[in-house]
Scaffold this motif. Structure first.
Motif, mmCIF file in Angstrom:
data_model
loop_
_atom_site.group_PDB
_atom_site.id
_atom_site.type_symbol
_atom_site.label_atom_id
_atom_site.label_comp_id
_atom_site.label_asym_id
_atom_site.label_seq_id
_atom_site.Cartn_x
_atom_site.Cartn_y
_atom_site.Cartn_z
ATOM 1 N N ALA A 1 -8.472 17.490 -15.466
ATOM 2 C CA ALA A 1 -9.197 17.449 -14.196
ATOM 3 C C ALA A 1 -9.905 16.104 -14.021
ATOM 4 C CB ALA A 1 -10.202 18.596 -14.124
ATOM 5 N N GLU A 2 -10.482 15.578 -15.098
ATOM 6 C CA GLU A 2 -11.152 14.278 -15.026
ATOM 7 C C GLU A 2 -10.144 13.168 -14.737
ATOM 8 O OE1 GLU A 2 -13.388 13.803 -18.606
ATOM 9 O OE2 GLU A 2 -14.708 15.510 -18.192
ATOM 10 N N LEU A 3 -8.980 13.236 -15.382
ATOM 11 C CA LEU A 3 -7.937 12.250 -15.104
ATOM 12 C C LEU A 3 -7.487 12.321 -13.649
ATOM 13 C CD1 LEU A 3 -5.510 12.273 -18.170
ATOM 14 C CD2 LEU A 3 -6.836 10.332 -17.336
ATOM 15 N N THR A 4 -7.320 13.536 -13.157
ATOM 16 C CA THR A 4 -6.858 13.741 -11.787
ATOM 17 C C THR A 4 -7.870 13.201 -10.780
ATOM 18 O OG1 THR A 4 -5.606 15.696 -12.481
ATOM 19 C CG2 THR A 4 -6.070 15.478 -10.126
ATOM 20 N N SER A 5 -9.135 13.466 -11.035
ATOM 21 C CA SER A 5 -10.182 12.978 -10.147
ATOM 22 C C SER A 5 -10.259 11.451 -10.161
ATOM 23 C CB SER A 5 -11.531 13.571 -10.557
ATOM 24 O OG SER A 5 -12.570 13.081 -9.745
ATOM 25 N N THR A 6 -10.170 10.882 -11.332
ATOM 26 C CA THR A 6 -10.286 9.421 -11.468
ATOM 27 C C THR A 6 -9.081 8.701 -10.869
ATOM 28 O OG1 THR A 6 -11.584 9.676 -13.495
ATOM 29 C CG2 THR A 6 -10.526 7.540 -13.133
ATOM 30 N N HIS A 7 -7.907 9.292 -10.998
ATOM 31 C CA HIS A 7 -6.674 8.578 -10.641
ATOM 32 C C HIS A 7 -5.917 9.230 -9.482
ATOM 33 C CE1 HIS A 7 -7.021 5.837 -14.027
ATOM 34 N NE2 HIS A 7 -7.327 6.873 -14.787
ATOM 35 N N LYS A 8 -6.643 9.956 -8.635
ATOM 36 C CA LYS A 8 -5.940 10.607 -7.523
ATOM 37 C C LYS A 8 -5.361 9.598 -6.540
ATOM 38 C CE LYS A 8 -10.201 11.483 -4.861
ATOM 39 N NZ LYS A 8 -11.057 12.564 -4.288
ATOM 40 N N GLU A 9 -5.895 8.365 -6.546
ATOM 41 C CA GLU A 9 -5.364 7.333 -5.660
ATOM 42 C C GLU A 9 -4.669 6.201 -6.430
ATOM 43 O OE1 GLU A 9 -8.177 5.919 -2.811
ATOM 44 O OE2 GLU A 9 -8.981 7.916 -2.390
ATOM 45 N N THR A 10 -4.518 6.356 -7.743
ATOM 46 C CA THR A 10 -3.868 5.320 -8.548
ATOM 47 C C THR A 10 -2.355 5.362 -8.331
ATOM 48 O OG1 THR A 10 -5.587 5.428 -10.260
ATOM 49 C CG2 THR A 10 -3.458 4.485 -10.888
ATOM 50 N N PRO A 11 -1.764 4.322 -7.759
ATOM 51 C CA PRO A 11 -0.333 4.369 -7.465
ATOM 52 C C PRO A 11 0.515 4.257 -8.725
ATOM 53 C CG PRO A 11 -1.213 2.208 -6.931
ATOM 54 C CD PRO A 11 -2.380 3.062 -7.304
ATOM 55 N N ILE A 12 1.623 4.974 -8.723
ATOM 56 C CA ILE A 12 2.581 4.940 -9.823
ATOM 57 C C ILE A 12 3.954 5.284 -9.249
ATOM 58 C CG2 ILE A 12 2.196 7.363 -10.429
ATOM 59 C CD1 ILE A 12 2.706 6.674 -13.341
ATOM 60 N N MET A 13 4.994 4.751 -9.834
ATOM 61 C CA MET A 13 6.333 5.098 -9.389
ATOM 62 C C MET A 13 6.700 6.476 -9.917
ATOM 63 S SD MET A 13 7.746 3.244 -7.227
ATOM 64 C CE MET A 13 9.355 3.838 -6.847
ATOM 65 N N GLY A 14 7.187 7.330 -9.034
ATOM 66 C CA GLY A 14 7.749 8.590 -9.464
ATOM 67 C C GLY A 14 9.128 8.362 -10.054
ATOM 68 N N ARG A 15 9.523 9.215 -10.985
ATOM 69 C CA ARG A 15 10.855 9.138 -11.574
ATOM 70 C C ARG A 15 11.522 10.506 -11.488
ATOM 71 N NH1 ARG A 15 6.738 5.599 -14.136
ATOM 72 N NH2 ARG A 15 7.801 3.700 -14.777
ATOM 73 N N THR A 16 12.771 10.523 -11.057
ATOM 74 C CA THR A 16 13.529 11.774 -11.026
ATOM 75 C C THR A 16 14.888 11.544 -11.668
ATOM 76 O OG1 THR A 16 14.476 11.320 -8.837
ATOM 77 C CG2 THR A 16 12.392 12.518 -8.890
ATOM 78 N N LEU A 17 15.304 12.523 -12.469
ATOM 79 C CA LEU A 17 16.591 12.442 -13.177
ATOM 80 C C LEU A 17 16.721 11.143 -13.970
ATOM 81 C CD1 LEU A 17 18.961 13.877 -10.420
ATOM 82 C CD2 LEU A 17 17.736 15.093 -12.241
ATOM 83 N N GLY A 18 15.561 10.703 -14.516
ATOM 84 C CA GLY A 18 15.552 9.519 -15.359
ATOM 85 C C GLY A 18 15.570 8.194 -14.628
ATOM 86 N N GLN A 19 15.476 8.233 -13.297
ATOM 87 C CA GLN A 19 15.567 7.011 -12.505
ATOM 88 C C GLN A 19 14.321 6.845 -11.634
ATOM 89 O OE1 GLN A 19 18.582 4.909 -12.543
ATOM 90 N NE2 GLN A 19 18.776 6.180 -14.396
ATOM 91 N N ILE A 20 14.058 5.601 -11.237
ATOM 92 C CA ILE A 20 12.981 5.314 -10.299
ATOM 93 C C ILE A 20 13.222 6.097 -9.009
ATOM 94 C CG2 ILE A 20 12.045 3.529 -8.766
ATOM 95 C CD1 ILE A 20 10.939 3.307 -11.531
ATOM 96 N N ALA A 21 12.156 6.734 -8.483
ATOM 97 C CA ALA A 21 12.283 7.534 -7.262
ATOM 98 C C ALA A 21 11.415 6.916 -6.168
ATOM 99 C CB ALA A 21 11.901 8.983 -7.530
ATOM 100 N N THR A 22 10.339 7.584 -5.777
ATOM 101 C CA THR A 22 9.441 7.070 -4.747
ATOM 102 C C THR A 22 8.027 7.016 -5.304
ATOM 103 O OG1 THR A 22 9.080 9.297 -3.875
ATOM 104 C CG2 THR A 22 10.852 8.006 -2.876
ATOM 105 N N ALA A 23 7.171 6.303 -4.597
ATOM 106 C CA ALA A 23 5.792 6.139 -5.061
ATOM 107 C C ALA A 23 5.027 7.457 -4.972
ATOM 108 C CB ALA A 23 5.090 5.074 -4.229
ATOM 109 N N THR A 24 4.145 7.650 -5.939
ATOM 110 C CA THR A 24 3.220 8.787 -5.931
ATOM 111 C C THR A 24 1.904 8.277 -6.507
ATOM 112 O OG1 THR A 24 2.917 11.102 -6.617
ATOM 113 C CG2 THR A 24 4.039 9.643 -8.184
#
Length: 356
Positions: free
Chosen positions: A118-141
């Motif tokens: 919960a603390e990680l989620t609160s701190t990084h709810k706006e921290t951008p990261i690339m999503g990955r699906t099926l082992g590949q780069i997907a879309t930003a989350t």
């Protein structure tokens, strides 16, 4: 088989006391004490000194440890010992006591893990990261949306464990309470109260679903934390470098390494859970009024599943607690908007607050 010291200390040492053979056989004695009738019988059970190795060796002849235990107690005084019961009543109740105690420990570990997530989620709810699906780069989350998903899964696993029931067993030789008719239900209720177990209001000698209900919830918790651990291992890879455990493990040959050791250990423990679960589901094939081998297979398997679940959850908690997030590296790989990721993280936090 006394529990492995390494395995238990890797989780945390307290489960040695609730899942060991000493604890299991000691619980047999506690059930007999709760059943004992009259002051003389109570004194007999109280004065009996449990010898785990001796009782274990003698158990092989009759197929279970209650037979020599009852023989020892009746040799001291035959009156009021084991009234209306059979070996299965004593063993099933003793297993439930072990599973109840360790499940409470696991729930506590999951609560701590949920708080850290919960603390990680609160701190990084706006921290951008690339999503990955099926082992590949997907879309930003956002990283908070990812940890929020972990958080809700942990809360769901914890709730499954909290909703479990641990029933006492008391059915007698053929599971019909014939030896104590018409007092069987009353005795079962009193036994449940004394042992702090659930009074099922029925006899479950040949219905092993109480065991598989518990096993499924334990294996679910193992799977949930294994997913988190697997993600941590990926994000900690040298080529990714988005996470780093607070106290990473080293290497005996490569001093430059910073292994996500706690996540790796979590994966190792949790990986054993599906096989153990399968054994317990196979034991649903309980024939006639007492299982032939299927019942016997439950005694160690159920405790082992509880042990690996506890260890997996403990190591996952260690991995997440104080984990270092490399927000710059995460951001450097993103492009575009994260859409509803922030909202997803906030919804996870709302679920956490509601479940507290």
């Amino acid at each position: 088989m006394t529990r492995s010291l390494y395995a238990d200390l890797a989780g945390s040492g307290e489960i040695i006391e609730v899942l060991s053979d000493e604890a299991f056989l000691g619980n047999l004695l506690r059930v007999e004490k709760a059943l004992a009738q009259g002051a003389v019988a109570q004194e007999t059970v109280e004065s009996y000194v449990l010898n785990v190795e001796d009782l274990s060796r003698r158990a092989a002849a009759g197929g279970n440890p209650v037979i020599p235990l009852v023989a020892d107690l009746k040799a001291i005084n035959p009156e009021g010992i084991h009234p209306g019961a059979t070996s299965q009543d004593i063993i099933d109740s003793a297993i439930m006591m072990c599973l109840r105690d360790v499940t409470g420990e696991i729930i506590g570990k999951l609560e701590g893990l949920a708080q850290d997530l919960a603390e990680l989620t609160s701190t990084h709810k706006e921290t951008p990261i690339m999503g990955r699906t099926l082992g590949q780069i997907a879309t930003a989350t956002t990283f908070g949306a990812i940890t929020g998903g972990w958080l809700v899964a942990v809360l769901n696993a914890k709730q499954k464990l909290e909703n479990l029931e641990f029933p006492v067993s008391y059915g007698g030789a053929s599971g019909n309470m014939a030896a104590v008719y018409p007092h069987g239900w009353e005795i079962q209720s009193q036994l449940a109260q004394k042992l702090y177990l659930k009074d099922p209001g029925w006899v479950w000698h040949s219905d092993r679903t109480p065991i598989t209900d518990i096993a499924a919830a334990l294996a679910t918790a193992s799977g949930v934390v294994r997913k988190i651990a697997g993600d941590v291992v990926f994000y900690s890879q040298t080529e990714v470098g988005e996470l780093r455990e607070k106290s990473p493990g080293g290497s005996s040959a490569m001093p430059h390494k910073a292994n996500p050791a706690a996540a790796i250990a979590c994966d190792g423990y949790a990986r054993r859970a599906p096989g153990l679960l399968a054994t317990l589901f196979d034991a649903l094939d309980c024939r006639l009024q007492r299982g032939v081998g299927s019942w016997h297979a439950e005694w160690v398997t159920a405790r082992e599943l509880a042990a690996v679940t506890h260890a997996a959850v403990s190591r996952a908690s260690t991995s997440i607690n104080g984990i270092i997030v490399n927000v710059e590296v995460m951001a450097s790989r993103t492009s575009g908007e994260a859409g509803h990721a922030v909202e997803i993280a906030e919804r996870a936090l709302q679920i956490f607050e509601r479940e507290k």
